[in-house]
Design a protein around this motif. Structure first.
Motif, mmCIF file in Angstrom:
data_model
loop_
_atom_site.group_PDB
_atom_site.id
_atom_site.type_symbol
_atom_site.label_atom_id
_atom_site.label_comp_id
_atom_site.label_asym_id
_atom_site.label_seq_id
_atom_site.Cartn_x
_atom_site.Cartn_y
_atom_site.Cartn_z
ATOM 1 N N GLY A 140 -22.969 35.552 -23.050
ATOM 2 C CA GLY A 140 -23.710 35.449 -21.808
ATOM 3 C C GLY A 140 -25.049 36.147 -21.890
ATOM 4 O O GLY A 140 -25.534 36.479 -22.973
ATOM 5 N N TRP A 141 -25.640 36.370 -20.724
ATOM 6 C CA TRP A 141 -26.909 37.086 -20.652
ATOM 7 C C TRP A 141 -26.963 37.875 -19.350
ATOM 8 O O TRP A 141 -26.251 37.583 -18.379
ATOM 9 C CB TRP A 141 -28.107 36.146 -20.764
ATOM 10 N N TRP A 179 -29.020 39.400 -24.600
ATOM 11 C CA TRP A 179 -27.963 38.461 -24.988
ATOM 12 C C TRP A 179 -26.675 39.247 -25.150
ATOM 13 O O TRP A 179 -26.604 40.195 -25.926
ATOM 14 C CB TRP A 179 -28.388 37.784 -26.282
ATOM 15 N N LEU A 180 -25.641 38.895 -24.425
ATOM 16 C CA LEU A 180 -24.357 39.592 -24.453
ATOM 17 C C LEU A 180 -23.473 38.910 -25.494
ATOM 18 O O LEU A 180 -23.003 37.786 -25.282
ATOM 19 C CB LEU A 180 -23.702 39.564 -23.076
ATOM 20 N N ASN A 181 -23.232 39.613 -26.599
ATOM 21 C CA ASN A 181 -22.554 38.939 -27.701
ATOM 22 C C ASN A 181 -21.994 39.938 -28.710
ATOM 23 O O ASN A 181 -22.363 41.112 -28.723
ATOM 24 C CB ASN A 181 -23.538 38.030 -28.424
ATOM 25 N N SER A 182 -21.129 39.406 -29.587
ATOM 26 C CA SER A 182 -20.743 40.117 -30.808
ATOM 27 C C SER A 182 -20.680 39.114 -31.949
ATOM 28 O O SER A 182 -19.759 39.126 -32.762
ATOM 29 C CB SER A 182 -19.400 40.833 -30.644
ATOM 30 N N ARG A 237 -24.756 36.102 -16.244
ATOM 31 C CA ARG A 237 -24.181 34.778 -16.462
ATOM 32 C C ARG A 237 -23.448 34.726 -17.802
ATOM 33 O O ARG A 237 -23.882 35.290 -18.791
ATOM 34 C CB ARG A 237 -25.281 33.718 -16.460
ATOM 35 N N PHE A 238 -22.336 33.994 -17.804
ATOM 36 C CA PHE A 238 -21.610 33.710 -19.042
ATOM 37 C C PHE A 238 -21.610 32.201 -19.253
ATOM 38 O O PHE A 238 -20.693 31.499 -18.848
ATOM 39 C CB PHE A 238 -20.190 34.269 -18.987
ATOM 40 N N GLY A 272 -28.546 47.632 -26.634
ATOM 41 C CA GLY A 272 -28.442 48.296 -25.341
ATOM 42 C C GLY A 272 -27.905 47.406 -24.243
ATOM 43 O O GLY A 272 -27.187 47.877 -23.353
ATOM 44 N N ALA A 273 -28.231 46.119 -24.278
ATOM 45 C CA ALA A 273 -27.750 45.228 -23.228
ATOM 46 C C ALA A 273 -26.232 45.065 -23.322
ATOM 47 O O ALA A 273 -25.504 45.348 -22.363
ATOM 48 C CB ALA A 273 -28.442 43.876 -23.326
ATOM 49 N N THR A 274 -25.741 44.623 -24.472
ATOM 50 C CA THR A 274 -24.302 44.412 -24.628
ATOM 51 C C THR A 274 -23.511 45.696 -24.404
ATOM 52 O O THR A 274 -22.427 45.685 -23.802
ATOM 53 C CB THR A 274 -23.994 43.848 -26.029
#
Length: 376
Positions: free
Chosen positions: A148-149, A52-55, A88-89, A339-341
């Motif tokens: 996004g992811w 999961w791309l986030n803050s 994807r976002f 690690g992803a973000t």
């Protein structure tokens, strides 16, 4: 301006997103880079990450800034790739458990300029489809449109293509890799079979195995690594596009029409057998599938395809560890939960530090020295 040292020889230990990203940035800058990994590429924590791309939520300002830089690099990559299947976002949706509230979290996100929308249950479908509104806390939910992811194995494959094109060398399935130290300085790495790879710098990015590897070198890092469990379903028809983080399950779409699922409670039910293997009860798997079905519109039947289980790297204070190891010149470390973000930005910044010798201000807070204590 200081230019990268293209003659540098660097060994990177770790075949997950942090190791591969760092190796790729180094190779593209002209360094001679060898990537070593104990088993297959993406077979560790990167292969069982929700990604999961986030803050979202509350964290230190420095950590938030680093995560936002990480998301920025993914957006840049997305523009370069054009239409792609693995990045994807589509936003992220989260809500609190019954009797709890995310109102303060929402106010915090708004106060720092993080894109955050408060939705009543009956508004969710208009913003992000595929969710059963009756499963949402009556107070409402937070939708973060900018999140996004990423499918990390696909990203890693993409990065490796660039790494090899830049002249990088990959040695996978080499067994346990150790750092060689000569006269107090990192001088390369040694595989389980005894092969020695000499280097001017070594990057240790071996996920949950980093604390143990550092301990062998006389350096300690605080560690709270738990066991993670990630389920992958068979392909399922759903309109879900966003990442869901609900009180009982997190759900993310994948490039091939499946869903991946995880949760805190299911991870706690994993039994560590103490020999590198784990026991996952059928009731845990069935329960997680049921929880995911319950939050999806139409409550589709979810069938298990496979699951991954193993340690999930988390430093003792929850924040990343990145940069040089003061006790051993020439050795650099990457150890983080996110690690992803952070995969692209940490690889970029650590590579720059290695090649230029200039410390990155973005990484100042995240040095190992903040809690490393010599063991002897």
């Amino acid at each position: 301006m200081t230019t990268p040292t293209s003659s540098a020889r660097v060994v990177v230990i770790g075949g997950g997103v942090l190791g591969v990203s760092t190796a790729t940035h180094l190779a593209r800058a002209g360094a001679s880079v060898t990537l070593l990994t104990e088993s297959a590429i993406s077979s560790g924590a990167s292969g069982r990450s929700l990604s999961w791309l986030n803050s979202a939520g509350e964290r230190s300002p420095e950590y938030h800034a680093l995560r936002m830089a990480g998301i920025d690099r993914y957006r840049t990559l997305g523009q370069k790739l054009g239409d792609n299947r693995f990045l994807r976002f589509e936003g992220g949706l989260t809500w609190a458990a019954p009797g709890e509230s995310y109102a303060s979290r929402y106010q915090h996100e708004r106060s720092i300029g993080y894109d955050s929308v408060w939705l009543q249950p009956d508004e969710i479908e208009r913003w992000t489809p595929g969710v059963d509104p009756s499963s949402v806390n009556s107070e409402g939910a937070i939708f973060n449109p900018g999140e996004g992811w990423v499918d990390l194995p696909s990203l890693i494959e993409h990065l490796l293509s660039g790494f090899r094109a830049a002249g990088g060398t990959v040695h996978d399935n080499v067994g346990r890799v150790s750092v060689d130290v000569t006269n107090g300085r990192a001088s390369g790495a040694r595989t389980a079979g005894g092969d020695v790879h000499e280097a001017d710098a070594v990057v240790l990015a071996a996920g949950p195995w980093v604390p143990g590897a550092l301990d062998e070198l006389g350096v300690r890092v605080e560690d709270q690594t738990p066991i993670s469990l990630l389920l992958t379903t068979h392909p399922v028809k759903t309109d879900l596009k966003a990442v869901l983080n609900t009180p009982r399950v997190a759900v993310r779409p994948t490039p091939d029409g499946t869903l991946v699922l995880d949760s805190g409670w299911s991870e706690e039910e994993v039994v560590d057998l103490g020999n590198g293997s784990y026991q996952v009860n059928d009731d845990t798997l069935a329960g997680l599938l049921a929880e995911a079905s319950a939050v999806l519109a139409g409550h589709p039947t979810l069938e298990l395809d496979r699951y991954g289980v193993g340690p999930k790297p988390i430093p003792g204070d929850g924040e990343p560890v990145a940069g040089p190891v003061d006790e051993i010149p020439g050795l650099h470390v990457l150890f983080t939960h996110s690690g992803a973000t952070l995969g692209l930005i940490l690889g970029e910044l650590v590579a720059q530090e290695i090649l230029t010798g200039i410390a990155s201000p973005l990484l100042q807070r995240f040095r190992l020295s903040r809690f490393s204590v010599p063991t002897s």
